[in-house]
Design a protein around this motif. Structure first.
Motif, PDB file in Angstrom:
ATOM      1  N   THR A  62      -6.393   2.403 -30.643  1.00 54.30           N
ATOM      2  CA  THR A  62      -5.154   2.604 -29.892  1.00 54.30           C
ATOM      3  C   THR A  62      -4.256   3.644 -30.536  1.00 54.30           C
ATOM      4  O   THR A  62      -3.478   4.312 -29.856  1.00 54.30           O
ATOM      5  N   GLY A  63      -4.308   3.762 -31.861  1.00 54.96           N
ATOM      6  CA  GLY A  63      -3.462   4.727 -32.555  1.00 54.96           C
ATOM      7  C   GLY A  63      -2.026   4.287 -32.726  1.00 54.96           C
ATOM      8  O   GLY A  63      -1.159   5.092 -33.087  1.00 54.96           O
ATOM      9  N   PHE A 103      -3.966   3.409 -20.790  1.00 55.42           N
ATOM     10  CA  PHE A 103      -2.549   3.232 -21.092  1.00 55.42           C
ATOM     11  C   PHE A 103      -2.240   3.654 -22.530  1.00 55.42           C
ATOM     12  O   PHE A 103      -1.373   4.501 -22.776  1.00 55.42           O
ATOM     13  N   ALA A 104      -2.895   2.989 -23.497  1.00 60.81           N
ATOM     14  CA  ALA A 104      -2.591   3.237 -24.907  1.00 60.81           C
ATOM     15  C   ALA A 104      -2.798   4.705 -25.298  1.00 60.81           C
ATOM     16  O   ALA A 104      -1.922   5.305 -25.949  1.00 60.81           O
ATOM     17  N   PRO A 105      -3.923   5.338 -24.923  1.00 59.13           N
ATOM     18  CA  PRO A 105      -4.066   6.764 -25.262  1.00 59.13           C
ATOM     19  C   PRO A 105      -3.005   7.642 -24.603  1.00 59.13           C
ATOM     20  O   PRO A 105      -2.528   8.600 -25.221  1.00 59.13           O
ATOM     21  N   GLY A 142       8.486  11.040 -23.915  1.00 60.37           N
ATOM     22  CA  GLY A 142       7.144  11.617 -23.858  1.00 60.37           C
ATOM     23  C   GLY A 142       6.106  10.585 -23.467  1.00 60.37           C
ATOM     24  O   GLY A 142       5.202  10.865 -22.659  1.00 60.37           O
ATOM     25  N   MET A 143       6.205   9.378 -24.007  1.00 61.17           N
ATOM     26  CA  MET A 143       5.276   8.309 -23.644  1.00 61.17           C
ATOM     27  C   MET A 143       5.362   7.999 -22.152  1.00 61.17           C
ATOM     28  O   MET A 143       4.344   7.850 -21.467  1.00 61.17           O
ATOM     29  N   ALA A 144       6.589   7.895 -21.653  1.00 63.29           N
ATOM     30  CA  ALA A 144       6.774   7.601 -20.232  1.00 63.29           C
ATOM     31  C   ALA A 144       6.199   8.710 -19.360  1.00 63.29           C
ATOM     32  O   ALA A 144       5.547   8.447 -18.341  1.00 63.29           O
ATOM     33  N   ALA A 145       6.438   9.957 -19.738  1.00 68.53           N
ATOM     34  CA  ALA A 145       5.986  11.082 -18.931  1.00 68.53           C
ATOM     35  C   ALA A 145       4.467  11.207 -18.917  1.00 68.53           C
ATOM     36  O   ALA A 145       3.854  11.424 -17.863  1.00 68.53           O
ATOM     37  N   SER A 146       3.849  11.087 -20.060  1.00 65.78           N
ATOM     38  CA  SER A 146       2.391  11.215 -20.130  1.00 65.78           C
ATOM     39  C   SER A 146       1.710  10.107 -19.337  1.00 65.78           C
ATOM     40  O   SER A 146       0.799  10.360 -18.540  1.00 65.78           O
ATOM     41  N   LEU A 147       2.143   8.863 -19.549  1.00 66.96           N
ATOM     42  CA  LEU A 147       1.548   7.750 -18.812  1.00 66.96           C
ATOM     43  C   LEU A 147       1.799   7.884 -17.323  1.00 66.96           C
ATOM     44  O   LEU A 147       0.900   7.647 -16.501  1.00 66.96           O
ATOM     45  N   GLY A 148       3.003   8.292 -16.948  1.00 69.20           N
ATOM     46  CA  GLY A 148       3.318   8.467 -15.530  1.00 69.20           C
ATOM     47  C   GLY A 148       2.477   9.533 -14.870  1.00 69.20           C
ATOM     48  O   GLY A 148       2.067   9.396 -13.714  1.00 69.20           O
ATOM     49  N   ALA A 149       2.190  10.618 -15.588  1.00 69.42           N
ATOM     50  CA  ALA A 149       1.369  11.682 -15.031  1.00 69.42           C
ATOM     51  C   ALA A 149      -0.070  11.239 -14.822  1.00 69.42           C
ATOM     52  O   ALA A 149      -0.760  11.739 -13.926  1.00 69.42           O
TER      53      ALA A 149
END
Length: 554
Positions: free
Chosen positions: A300-301, A342-344, A378-385
């Motif tokens: 998961t990192g 999700f996690a990545p 950044g987490m929200a944006a990446s997952l949302g994309a």
């Protein structure tokens, strides 16, 4: 004395009207919660005693040990899944969605078992994926199969068990019951006001309570104590979100490209290809570890993501981990390894925010609160994309960080991610996987556009005779339809047979509506154009009701 096999369903049937349903729902949520809590604990234990422990050894021991660990884990996972339930390969969200809409929510216990063992081996041994996709499928399959044992055999009961189990999975995996419910409504059901809402909430809450009782309050990034971000922090949220969204799109498109090529690559059996994805994780993970001293490409990192939140990573380390995670995870997803995105996606977006912080601090007066804000955005944006569920993304990051102060930034990041994703892709990653597997998502998933709804073939509203139908669509009545001597279709009404209009299954629903109104008929037979076989019956009332429900959503 042996208990009667159906004693529990009979006992529940003697309780007050609403009590049996509530008790069944709680039991299903508890069962999913117990299974998924054990799964979550086991993954954490294997990560701690596997890759993380090897990282503290000599470099040659780390290299050899991680190769042996990840190879054995991926190979055993592939064999187990292929033998028990081949449909358990991959992430888990997409097959759960297909089961909900095409199979009336019916899932088998062997799917849950195969997914649990396969994902535990895959994730615990360090492949660059997350636990949430498997948790969705494990929870849905556990609840769906158990529901039949409790006497819930109808399509609506199976669907509620499937959806509630999926929510229970997310709730246990992240300790985030609110976003778990939101994700199921947005992604699986496709309706935030679904009649299944109450059952989904109850099962998610039950599962979350069990996970918290056993594992504690395990919010991944909770406990942050920060002051208010500076003006520069708020102003740079949009650029961070745009960069993270582009990174999420790049990751998703690379994963889909590898997946498409892998399905055409026949030199290696499809079920054995996850081993190659594991080797990709190992090669990139080892290179990143030797370069930076961090093992965040594996698993998961979350350990390195937490370090990024605290500002403990240099610009070079952040960039290496970001690039490595994108490629390693895309390879794992592309070869259908057991794990979720999700996690990545959170890791990729968080590293984008951390990279922004590492660069900007040399030019602008920013602080720790700004860095944390950018990492969260950044987490929200990446997952949302990647998954295109903006409501879920905002709630999930709020639950994971516990920072109400960040909500406006999370909302902005989520909106930007959806806009960027639509610039490059027609569908989200789950629908694109459906297309690659030969499904037409619009033939059975909820349609939001009235024009496209009218262009759907009438046959897409008909389930096979005798099987449950999708909620909110016209039903296929198991009527004794037959053709008379002249070739006209008739159906039974009471003691009489009445001639009704008939339409081929490939005729657009808009045309069917017009012809029914023109003929002043309130129902019609649907048949297969090539074989002439009966497929089902549609009624004008049900078509009009479905169209009205669609228009009310606009």
């Amino acid at each position: 004395m042996n208990a009667r096999p159906h004693a529990l369903p009979q006992t529940l049937g003697r309780l007050p009207k609403q009590a049996p349903e509530i008790i069944r729902t709680v039991l299903l949520g508890a069962a999913a919660g117990i299974v998924l809590t054990a799964f979550h604990w086991a993954v954490q234990w294997m990560e701690a005693h596997g890759v993380h422990r090897l990282a503290g050894q000599a470099k040659w021991i780390f290299i050899v040990g991680t190769f042996a660990l990840i190879t054995v884990g991926a190979l055993l996972a592939s064999i187990v899944v292929e033998k028990l339930a081949p449909e358990a390969h991959g992430g888990g969200v997409m097959p759960t969605k297909v089961a909900f809409w095409k199979r009336g929510g019916a899932m088998q216990w062997r799917v849950a078992l195969a997914k649990l063992v396969g994902s535990l081996l895959t994730l615990g041994c360090g492949v660059s994926l997350g636990p949430e996709g498997p948790a969705v499928q494990i929870g849905a399959a556990t609840s769906s199969s158990l529901a039949r044992g409790l006497g819930q055999t109808g399509a609506r009961s199976s669907r509620s068990a499937c959806a509630g189990g999926a929510a229970a999975g997310i709730a246990a995996a992240f300790g985030a019951p609110i976003s778990a419910v939101a994700f199921v409504l947005e992604e699986i059901i496709g309706d935030l006001s679904s009649r299944l809402l109450g059952r989904v909430i109850l099962m998610a809450v039950t599962s979350s309570l069990i996970a918290r009782a056993v594992l504690g309050a395990h919010a991944s990034f909770g406990g942050l104590q920060i002051s208010s971000p500076t003006l520069w922090g708020w102003l740079l949220v949009a650029p961070v979100a745009a960069a993270a969204s582009l990174s999420g799109v790049a990751f998703g498109n690379l994963a889909l490209s590898i997946r498409s090529r892998g399905k055409r690559f026949t030199a290696v059996p499809r079920w054995l290809q996850p081993v190659f994805g594991a080797w990709t994780t190992w090669a990139i993970g080892v290179a990143a570890f030797l370069w930076t001293g961090h093992d965040g490409v594996f698993g998961t990192g979350y350990t390195d993501l937490t370090a990024a939140l605290a500002g403990h990573l240099t610009m070079e380390e952040t960039a290496v981990l970001l690039a490595g995670k994108i490629v390693a995870t895309a390879a794992a997803v592309g070869v259908a390894s057991c794990g979720g995105v999700f996690a990545p996606s959170l890791f990729i977006g968080g590293m984008c925010g951390a990279l922004m912080g590492a660069v900007v601090k040399h030019f602008l007066p920013t602080g720790e609160a700004d860095l944390i804000l950018w990492v969260a955005a950044g987490m929200a944006a990446s997952l949302g994309a990647v998954i295109r569920t903006p409501f879920t993304v905002v709630l999930l990051l709020f639950e994971l960080t516990g920072q109400y102060l960040f909500v406006p930034a999370l909302m902005l990041a989520s909106a930007i991610s959806v806009a960027v994703s639509h610039l490059f892709n027609h569908h989200g990653i789950y629908e694109e996987q459906l297309v690659q597997d030969g499904y037409d998502p619009e033939s059975f998933l909820p349609v939001r556009n009235p024009r496209r709804w009218g262009e759907r073939p009438i046959g897409s509203f008909i389930q096979p005779v005798g099987k449950g139908t999708a909620e909110g669509t016209p039903s296929a009545e198991n009527s004794s339809a037959a053709r008379d001597e002249s070739g006209a279709w008739t159906i039974r009404r009471g003691n009489e047979r009445v001639c009704v209009p008939s339409f081929p299954a490939d005729l657009p629903v808009r045309a069917v509506l017009g012809l029914l109104l023109q003929a002043e008929a309130d129902e019609a037979v649907v048949f297969d154009r090539s074989t002439g076989a009966f497929e089902g019956v549609v009624t004008l009332r049900e078509l009009a009701k479905a169209q009205t429900a669609l228009l009310e959503q606009e």
